[in-house]
Design a protein around this motif. Structure first.
Motif, PDB file in Angstrom:
ATOM      1  N   LEU A  67     -32.786   9.922 -23.349  1.00 42.66           N
ATOM      2  CA  LEU A  67     -32.921   8.967 -22.247  1.00 42.66           C
ATOM      3  C   LEU A  67     -31.703   8.052 -22.164  1.00 42.66           C
ATOM      4  O   LEU A  67     -31.172   7.801 -21.076  1.00 42.66           O
ATOM      5  CB  LEU A  67     -34.183   8.116 -22.419  1.00 42.66           C
ATOM      6  N   LYS A  68     -31.254   7.563 -23.304  1.00 41.05           N
ATOM      7  CA  LYS A  68     -30.094   6.669 -23.332  1.00 41.05           C
ATOM      8  C   LYS A  68     -28.866   7.377 -22.771  1.00 41.05           C
ATOM      9  O   LYS A  68     -28.118   6.800 -21.975  1.00 41.05           O
ATOM     10  CB  LYS A  68     -29.844   6.207 -24.768  1.00 41.05           C
ATOM     11  N   ALA A  69     -28.665   8.639 -23.157  1.00 40.60           N
ATOM     12  CA  ALA A  69     -27.515   9.404 -22.665  1.00 40.60           C
ATOM     13  C   ALA A  69     -27.595   9.576 -21.149  1.00 40.60           C
ATOM     14  O   ALA A  69     -26.585   9.405 -20.444  1.00 40.60           O
ATOM     15  CB  ALA A  69     -27.458  10.759 -23.360  1.00 40.60           C
ATOM     16  N   ASN A  70     -28.760   9.908 -20.636  1.00 39.35           N
ATOM     17  CA  ASN A  70     -28.912  10.115 -19.186  1.00 39.35           C
ATOM     18  C   ASN A  70     -28.783   8.809 -18.410  1.00 39.35           C
ATOM     19  O   ASN A  70     -28.109   8.751 -17.382  1.00 39.35           O
ATOM     20  CB  ASN A  70     -30.251  10.780 -18.871  1.00 39.35           C
ATOM     21  N   LEU A  71     -29.439   7.762 -18.889  1.00 41.86           N
ATOM     22  CA  LEU A  71     -29.416   6.495 -18.170  1.00 41.86           C
ATOM     23  C   LEU A  71     -28.028   5.862 -18.158  1.00 41.86           C
ATOM     24  O   LEU A  71     -27.625   5.243 -17.171  1.00 41.86           O
ATOM     25  CB  LEU A  71     -30.436   5.521 -18.761  1.00 41.86           C
ATOM     26  N   SER A  72     -27.287   6.011 -19.247  1.00 47.96           N
ATOM     27  CA  SER A  72     -25.956   5.408 -19.315  1.00 47.96           C
ATOM     28  C   SER A  72     -24.981   6.059 -18.333  1.00 47.96           C
ATOM     29  O   SER A  72     -23.966   5.466 -17.989  1.00 47.96           O
ATOM     30  CB  SER A  72     -25.409   5.464 -20.738  1.00 47.96           C
ATOM     31  N   LEU A  73     -25.299   7.256 -17.862  1.00 52.64           N
ATOM     32  CA  LEU A  73     -24.456   7.936 -16.876  1.00 52.64           C
ATOM     33  C   LEU A  73     -24.726   7.461 -15.453  1.00 52.64           C
ATOM     34  O   LEU A  73     -23.943   7.736 -14.548  1.00 52.64           O
ATOM     35  CB  LEU A  73     -24.668   9.456 -16.953  1.00 52.64           C
ATOM     36  N   MET A  74     -25.825   6.759 -15.256  1.00 54.97           N
ATOM     37  CA  MET A  74     -26.181   6.294 -13.915  1.00 54.97           C
ATOM     38  C   MET A  74     -25.293   5.127 -13.501  1.00 54.97           C
ATOM     39  O   MET A  74     -24.920   4.290 -14.330  1.00 54.97           O
ATOM     40  CB  MET A  74     -27.657   5.868 -13.870  1.00 54.97           C
ATOM     41  N   ASP A  75     -24.966   5.061 -12.226  1.00 50.89           N
ATOM     42  CA  ASP A  75     -24.102   4.026 -11.674  1.00 50.89           C
ATOM     43  C   ASP A  75     -24.788   2.658 -11.749  1.00 50.89           C
ATOM     44  O   ASP A  75     -25.934   2.510 -11.327  1.00 50.89           O
ATOM     45  CB  ASP A  75     -23.762   4.357 -10.213  1.00 50.89           C
TER      46      ASP A  75
END
Length: 187
Positions: A67-75
């Motif tokens: 989740l952290k990896a995916n969310l950190s990619l969000m603008d």
């Protein structure tokens, strides 16, 4: 002002670490009062619980990292911290070889009375392929998520907060009520 918050945060962290160390020493010292017989009796139960908790903790960490990896990619999200709590572990169902044998016998005595006897034998064994120690798995269910907490720098913006909330809901397929998104940092 920020320096004051940093110093107080460091003092709180040191105090928390000291408190944990004292608690662990009480736990360790408390175990020394058991007799060897009591230690043998309690070890199997506690090791089974710790193995289960370890598996759940590992699953929680894995979900948190994904989740952290995916969310950190969000603008607009910025730095993010994720905590996942699972209410159950993985549920596995294994193939079973079930045999039921039923024997019925009727006996008649000289006086004309009859007696009927039924014997049922059930055999229910887990299927193990030849040469392996792993049983055949039929189904594996994902663990149930109890809740998710997301702390993100960009969560002050309502659009970013909604995006984070929707992303977590979609990735984990959980209801909205199990997700909390809050901004990172102080006021």
């Amino acid at each position: 002002m920020k320096m004051l918050k940093l110093i107080s945060s460091e003092k709180m962290l040191v105090g928390l670490v000291a408190l944990i160390a004292v608690g662990m020493s009480f736990i360790y010292l408390g175990k020394g009062t058991e007799s060897p017989a009591q230690m043998l009796q309690t070890k199997p139960a506690s090791s089974a619980v710790s193995v289960s908790e370890t598996k759940i903790s590992a699953l929680e960490k894995e979900l948190e990292n994904k989740l952290k990896a995916n969310l950190s990619l969000m603008d607009g999200v910025g730095k993010v911290q994720v905590s996942v709590s699972l209410s159950t572990g993985l549920k596995s169902e294994y193939a079973r070889n079930q045999n039921v044998t039923k024997n019925t016998s009727k006996e008649t005595d000289k006086a004309g009375g009859t007696r009927e006897t039924t014997q049922v034998t059930e055999n229910n064994q887990v299927v193990m392929p030849n040469g392996t120690s792993q049983p055949v798995m039929v189904m594996e269910d994902r663990p149930e998520v109890a809740g998710v907490l997301v702390i993100a720098e960009g969560a002050r913006d309502p659009k970013v907060r909604e995006g984070i909330h929707t992303a977590v809901q979609t990735l984990l397929n959980i209801p909205s009520a199990k997700i909390t998104v809050v901004p990172m940092g102080g006021v």
